[in-house]
Design an enzyme around this catalytic site. Structure first.
Site, PDB file in Angstrom:
ATOM      1  N   ASP A 115       0.697  -1.260  -0.112  1.00 23.65           N
ATOM      2  CA  ASP A 115       0.040  -0.052   0.027  1.00 23.65           C
ATOM      3  C   ASP A 115       0.963   1.377   0.062  1.00 23.65           C
ATOM      4  O   ASP A 115       2.152   1.269   0.289  1.00 23.65           O
ATOM      5  CB  ASP A 115      -0.861  -0.128   1.284  1.00 23.65           C
ATOM      6  CG  ASP A 115      -1.899   0.891   1.245  1.00 23.65           C
ATOM      7  OD1 ASP A 115      -2.433   1.425   0.178  1.00 23.65           O
ATOM      8  OD2 ASP A 115      -2.644   1.199   2.123  1.00 23.65           O
TER       9      ASP A 115
ATOM     10  N   GLU B 213       2.646   5.123  -4.299  1.00 17.87           N
ATOM     11  CA  GLU B 213       2.548   5.894  -5.380  1.00 17.87           C
ATOM     12  C   GLU B 213       3.759   6.507  -5.514  1.00 17.87           C
ATOM     13  O   GLU B 213       3.927   7.152  -6.690  1.00 17.87           O
ATOM     14  CB  GLU B 213       1.075   6.957  -5.353  1.00 17.87           C
ATOM     15  CG  GLU B 213      -0.064   6.108  -5.325  1.00 17.87           C
ATOM     16  CD  GLU B 213      -0.469   5.423  -4.101  1.00 17.87           C
ATOM     17  OE1 GLU B 213      -1.246   4.296  -4.239  1.00 17.87           O
ATOM     18  OE2 GLU B 213      -0.104   5.852  -3.203  1.00 17.87           O
TER      19      GLU B 213
ATOM     20  N   ASP C   6      -8.915   3.313  -1.607  1.00 12.50           N
ATOM     21  CA  ASP C   6      -9.697   4.133  -0.793  1.00 12.50           C
ATOM     22  C   ASP C   6     -11.245   4.589  -1.231  1.00 12.50           C
ATOM     23  O   ASP C   6     -11.043   5.192  -2.555  1.00 12.50           O
ATOM     24  CB  ASP C   6      -9.026   5.257   0.178  1.00 12.50           C
ATOM     25  CG  ASP C   6      -7.933   4.800   0.686  1.00 12.50           C
ATOM     26  OD1 ASP C   6      -7.738   3.434   0.936  1.00 12.50           O
ATOM     27  OD2 ASP C   6      -7.132   5.440   0.988  1.00 12.50           O
TER      28      ASP C   6
END
Length: 921
Positions: A470, A473, A591
């Site tokens: 997670d 990015e 999310d």
């Protein structure tokens, strides 16, 4: 460090002084200017490229040519990004249905990614390419004229790509190229929450930690980088895929039925085209082949998953586990979010809050009595769960490495962290554990570093079955980085967003491009042993070059580590992905909020990722953020029961949303159990679609995929197909809370015939509306002419207890015919068994053919044929103990018949089997 509150006080006084002398206006100007719209002044009077010379031409249609820049009379030099004045154009025929159009500087010296693994590359599919067999043809301008390129489908003259009548700009940090887009619709173009048919708008492609809905405003893309689109030529109903093979940040301006413009901040112009036909799957499979296909997940991960950020200790995990078992809710994995870590540090467990004995009980690994140590072979096939209620452990690993952790010390020793250009030391950002470093997954030591960290988790007596990566990015809670020696003036500039990167164009619009990520000038490994990029030419890659590859790189490192840990079929859930990630990881949509809009938009998102080559994909059931209402959660559980990846996931700050917590609304629990029982009945059928695909093609599809010539089928974006077999029409809108029911509709396309999956009611073409109670299963239909194998004789709580016996649902078409396929293996729980029989060049698929015939005295006969899919198909024994024959028509009525074969089941264990079953209507 000075707090923001103190800075605010300083700024209040400082800004008053600045305003008095007129400097406040300048600050605003600097802020707007550095957002990157200087390019507008250049374009206003810019010149153009003319075709200078045809360098070469080949018999297959390939060519190379050179261009030179003709300066505009009033052109203003773009000092921050000068024009590249001489260019080379290359058009390459890769196959009769695949080609590439590329523009580079003359020496091809600009940063770009290689055309070999792990990146997409052209596979040799035809030994001889002949121009007359190409599905396409090209046209370019004459020498000395303004350059244009046009690619057309030869059979229909449909324009696939054309720069004619549009400007072309190629500067150091800004590239613009436009193609005509008449009489067409497109799908895809990045990781974003929006409708499946893309509407007019300005779309950013830049990986971001965000939960936005994209309405066509710049800066709304989310986690992944996929600059491809599927295009439908409406007039001729033909499909093709276009990939812009450029990994830099970009904005795509799209005007429906007019044009599409790429505005890119680096690299080259590099397009790959995959020319399909009237079946959208054709061009998608060509694309998947180019991007190296997708991997198969382990069977257990097809089951249901429960997760929450907020399971703060092992007692809470035990409570969830016990309640799932108590209420008989099927599930296969109980996840832990960052709560389980010691101070949120990767590769650790907080044993004060998470009792290892309790966790071992939940995840039920076999103990060795002699040594009182857990047996961990690291091979999924050999991990024994001693309790039938045991589940798999899946847990999160964030990318940021805490500065005060053991992992950080090791990473510094191995020199694996991204380097700051400001300090010439490891860049420091901030995530959940506080200040963090970020691994440079281009560094040759990074894979070993990542493996050592994941292996460390296994040393605690419990091993991850699913790995969740997670924040990749890379997400950062500050813009750019933390610089310890930053002066007060620099802090003020940062606070005012004055010090953001200066670019001629910002693909995020008004949002600073390094918002919640790393400084774009930070440096990656620049040697010849780079994992993602070989820097032997001397180029030092920066985050400016690599930002959209961060998640891709971590995915590869995690995949290699998992394989080294002995996992045969890997399940790695990655938030950030890029073109080609499906070869290494799976994905969920990230999310989102607990509301109807996010539930509805989960469907096109999953469809997109099927196109992008990551078909094992899902959304957070019931939503991650805000409190889920009972009705939303019930409907989402119904929808999510047929997500490829099915997981209920919740936020730390939201109220609990496990199915059993809605005591005042028991329909949530009841509906969840019923709809998950359907999932588990279909689990082996669903999994067989992935095995049969063998890394190519889609699983979770739009309705029009099966009916591409029906224009109305494109309108029903929330209906979806599972393969070409099942159609779902989920309820994605609120209903009547008094009646506890929703009026909902299903559309049957032209020429279509479906049967209700539950009661076998016939549905012909047109729209059909009905009431769907809150306490219901997902509205589901089987397509006529299809055979679906299910397991309806038992209700199981875990996928590993599904047996070897099947029911065939035979939905006859108007000719009393149906076909399907199924796997020939008897053990889905052994990764080794699946790999040795089903993966790559192995085959474990048989095709099923059923032909019905009505005879005298209302006797009906079904002839069932079993044929191996390839000569390499292997056989283990599977049993058929029930047939449900649907769609038998006689005397203007439609019947179904259930035939119980439990006393004498059909045995499938070899090729060319035939079975004849007769019954009285």
């Amino acid at each position: 460090m000075i707090s923001k509150s103190k800075i605010c006080l300083i700024l209040t006084s400082l800004l008053a002084v600045l305003a008095a002398v007129g400097i406040i206006y300048s600050f605003k100007f600097i802020s707007i200017g550095t957002q990157g719209h200087q390019i507008d002044k250049f374009i206003k009077h810019a010149g153009y490229y003319q075709l200078k010379q045809i360098e070469s031409q080949s018999e297959d249609g390939s060519f190379t040519a050179t261009l030179n820049w003709v300066k505009g009379k009033r052109e203003k030099e773009l000092r921050s990004s000068p024009v590249v004045k001489d260019l080379r154009v290359t058009f390459k025929v890769d196959a009769n249905d695949e080609c590439q159009f590329k523009i580079t500087d003359l020496n091809d010296s600009r940063f770009h990614l290689p055309e070999n693994e792990p990146y997409p590359f052209t596979k040799q599919r035809y030994a001889n390419k002949q121009k007359e067999f190409n599905l396409f043809e090209t046209e370019i301008s004459q020498v000395g004229q303004k350059f244009f390129f046009e690619l057309r489908r030869k059979s229909t003259q449909e324009i696939i790509f054309s720069t004619k009548d549009f400007p072309l700009y190629f500067t150091d940090k800004y590239i613009e190229v436009t193609t005509q887009m008449k009489d067409s619709m497109i799908f895809g173009l990045g990781d974003r929450r929006t409708d499946f048919i893309l509407k007019s708008g300005k779309y950013s492609l830049w990986t971001r930690d965000a939960a936005d809905v994209d309405n066509g405003t710049p800066g709304k893309e989310i986690y992944g980088f996929h600059p491809m689109y599927l295009k439908r030529d409406i007039a001729n109903n033909q499909f093709q895929v276009t990939l812009f093979r450029n990994y830099y940040g970009m904005q795509v301006d799209y005007e429906q039925n007019s044009h599409l413009t790429y505005k890119v901040i680096g690299g080259n112009i590099d397009f790959k085209f995959f020319i399909g036909d009237s079946n959208p799957e054709t061009s998608i499979k060509l694309y998947h082949n180019y991007i190296n296909g997708w991997i198969l997940h382990p069977f257990w991960s097809s089951g249901f998953h429960q997760c929450r950020w907020g399971y703060k200790n092992s007692d809470m995990l035990m409570d969830v586990w016990n309640n799932y078992n108590k209420y008989g809710i099927p599930f296969d994995s109980l996840w832990t979010d960052i709560d389980y870590m010691y101070k949120y540090q990767d590769f650790t467990i907080d044993f004060e809050r998470f009792n290892i004995t309790q966790m071992q009980q939940i995840y039920n690994l076999q103990f060795c009595k002699q040594t009182n140590k857990i047996i961990i072979f690291f091979f999924n096939a050999f991990i024994v769960r001693s309790d039938p209620k045991g589940v798999h452990w899946s847990s999160i690993v964030d990318v940021g490495i805490a500065l005060d952790s053991d992992a950080a010390e090791k990473g510094l020793d191995m020199n694996v962290f991204i380097q700051s250009a400001k300090t010439n030391q490891s860049l420091v950002g901030k995530v959940w554990p506080g200040q963090t470093y970020y691994p440079d997954f281009n560094h040759p030591n990074s894979t070993e570093f990542w493996y050592d960290g994941l292996k460390n988790l296994s040393s605690y007596g419990i091993s991850q079955d699913g790995i969740w990566i997670d924040m990749n990015e890379f997400s950062n809670f500050v813009a750019g980085e933390i610089v310890p020696s930053q002066s007060l003036i620099e802090k003020i500039k940062y606070f005012l967003a004055i010090d953001q990167p200066t670019l001629p164009f910002n693909p995020l619009g008004l949002e600073r491009i390094d918002h919640k990520t790393l400084s774009l000038d930070s440096k990656h490994y620049s040697g010849p042993q780079g994992i993602l990029f070989n820097s032997s030419n001397g180029h030092v890659p920066t985050q400016y070059d690599f930002h959209n590859l961060n998640g891709f790189g971590e995915g590869i490192a995690t995949y290699k580590a998992a394989q080294k840990l002995g996992k045969k079929l890997t399940f790695i859930l990655s938030r950030s992905t890029a073109v080609g990630s499906g070869k290494y990881v799976q994905h969920w949509n990230g999310d989102g909020y607990s509301n109807w809009e996010y539930m509805k938009l989960s469907i096109p998102s999953i469809m997109n990722f099927n196109m992008y080559g990551i078909p094992f994909n899902g959304d957070d059931i019931c939503g991650l953020m805000h409190d889920a209402t009972a009705e939303v959660c019930a409907r989402w559980q119904q929808l999510g029961s047929l997500y490829p990846f099915s997981r209920n996931h919740n936020n730390n700050d939201a109220s609990s949303q496990e199915p059993y917590v809605f005591k005042d609304h028991p329909y949530v629990l009841s509906s969840t159990i019923k709809t998950l029982n359907v999932r588990y009945q279909l689990l082996k059928f669903y999994y067989h679609l992935f095995v049969k695909g063998n890394g190519l093609g889609t699983i979770f599809r739009p309705l029009f995929w099966s009916y591409p010539s029906d224009d109305k089928a494109y309108v029903y974006e929330t209906q979806f197909m599972i393969g070409d077999y099942l159609m779902a029409a989920p309820v994605v809108k609120p209903g009547n809370v008094i009646k506890q029911s929703t009026n909902s509709c299903v559309y049957i396309p032209k020429g279509g015939l479906f049967y209700n999956f539950y009661d076998f009611t016939e549905f012909k073409e047109g729209e059909h509306c009905y009431e769907v109670p809150f306490d219901s299963t997902l509205p589901l239909y089987i397509k006529s002419g299809k055979i679906v194998h299910i397991q309806d004789k038992q209700k199981v709580l875990r996928s590993r207890f599904l047996d070897n016996t099947f029911t065939l649902m035979i939905a006859l078409d108007e000719n009393n015919f149906a076909s399907g396929s199924m796997l020939t293996i008897d053990d889905y729980n052994s990764d080794e068994n699946i790999i040795s029989n089903c993966v790559d060049n192995q085959n474990c698929v048989v095709d099923l053919f059923a032909q019905g015939k009505l005879s005298e005295n209302n006797m009906f006969q079904i002839n069932l044929k079993i044929e191996q899919e390839t000569e390499k198909t292997t056989f283990q024994t599977i049993l058929i103990d029930k047939l449900v024959v649907i769609g038998i028509k006689t005397n203007d009525k439609t019947y179904y018949k259930t035939i119980d074969l439990s006393e004498n089941p059909l045995i499938i264990n070899r090729n060319n089997l035939q079975f004849d079953v007769q019954f009285q209507l």
